[in-house]
Design a protein around this motif. Structure first.
Motif, mmCIF file in Angstrom:
data_model
loop_
_atom_site.group_PDB
_atom_site.id
_atom_site.type_symbol
_atom_site.label_atom_id
_atom_site.label_comp_id
_atom_site.label_asym_id
_atom_site.label_seq_id
_atom_site.Cartn_x
_atom_site.Cartn_y
_atom_site.Cartn_z
ATOM 1 N N ILE A 88 0.819 -1.214 0.000
ATOM 2 C CA ILE A 88 0.000 0.000 0.000
ATOM 3 C C ILE A 88 0.860 1.275 0.000
ATOM 4 C CG2 ILE A 88 -1.668 1.339 1.343
ATOM 5 C CD1 ILE A 88 -3.039 -1.236 2.088
ATOM 6 N N ALA A 138 1.590 3.269 -3.240
ATOM 7 C CA ALA A 138 0.443 3.681 -4.061
ATOM 8 C C ALA A 138 0.805 4.760 -5.089
ATOM 9 C CB ALA A 138 -0.703 4.145 -3.175
ATOM 10 N N ARG A 190 -4.206 2.571 -4.961
ATOM 11 C CA ARG A 190 -4.179 2.170 -3.542
ATOM 12 C C ARG A 190 -5.216 1.075 -3.285
ATOM 13 N NH1 ARG A 190 -4.746 6.802 -1.488
ATOM 14 N NH2 ARG A 190 -2.562 7.293 -1.155
#
Ligand SMILES: CC(C)(COP(=O)(O)OP(=O)(O)OC[C@H]1O[C@@H](n2cnc3c(N)ncnc32)[C@H](O)[C@@H]1OP(=O)(O)O)[C@@H](O)C(=O)NCCC(=O)NCCS
Length: 183
Positions: A17, A20, A51
């Motif tokens: 994550i 992103a 994301r």
């Protein structure tokens, strides 16, 4: 922090994550190149979309399911490979991949997929790994062949894109076949 050297300056690392923005910038370079050939949900348009993809894979990984890995070349994210599906109860997984045009034709995807297959079969005791692609995606089926996979069948007109429907090929390799092939 954790990375595998593919060759030269290419590295395979978990794509998470916190990547992103970097992933979204990479998709700007890759979007039109990959759009016809990958799932529509993977081709996002902005950082929030990128994301969301990374979050989806993080959640799958937390459940010991799918996993996503990026390929960095000279420090830039240029593509990746993934376990689209990873079913330990069935002993079966599915591998996917993509690269942006500048990183195509260097063998990076095949080498990254070999690392995934080795982990799936040797470390995780999987029995079967699949590869799904549009039947007219010759670069993708060439990777499946290089990995030692066999074409098992075709799902006719299973891939809608741009108002048309395309056939989808299913390739696969079994654990004993992998042990022979990697030698
Ligand atoms: C499918 C896709 C990932 C394949 O990428 P690729 O770069 O062709 O695949 P590889 O990394 O295995 O590289 C193979 C090429 O590198 C060359 N190569 C150079 N060094 C090599 C090496 N050491 N080992 C293997 N191949 C090497 C091969 O000759 C081959 O080139 P060629 O096809 O011109 O003969 C890419 O075309 C792509 O992203 N397409 C759009 C998205 C997509 O289709 N994803 C898959 C959905 S199913």
């Amino acid at each position: 922090m954790f990375c595998l050297s593919l060759r030269d300056s290419a590295r395979l690392r978990p794509l998470e994550i916190w990547h992103a923005e970097e992933f979204a910038a990479h998709l700007d370079r890759a979007r039109e190149h990959i759009r016809p050939w990958v799932g529509a949900g993977f081709v996002t348009d902005d950082v929030d979309g990128a994301r969301a993809t990374l979050r989806r894979y993080a959640e799958r990984q937390a459940a010991d399911g799918g996993r996503l890995y990026g390929i960095w070349l000279d420090g830039a994210l240029v593509g990746g490979v993934m376990f689209v599906d990873f079913d330990t109860a069935l002993g079966s997984c599915e591998i996917g991949c993509w690269v942006e045009p500048a990183a195509e034709g260097r063998g990076l995807v095949t080498e990254a997929c070999r690392a995934l297959l080795e982990w799936a079969f040797t470390s995780r005791g999987m029995h079967r790994a699949e590869w799904h692609c549009r039947a007219d995606n010759e670069r993708s089926s060439a990777v499946a062949k290089r990995l030692g996979m066999a074409l098992e069948g075709v799902r006719r007109e299973h891939w809608p894109y741009g108002g048309a429907r395309y056939d989808k090929q299913i390739w696969a390799i079994l654990a004993p076949e992998w042990r022979t092939h990697r030698q």
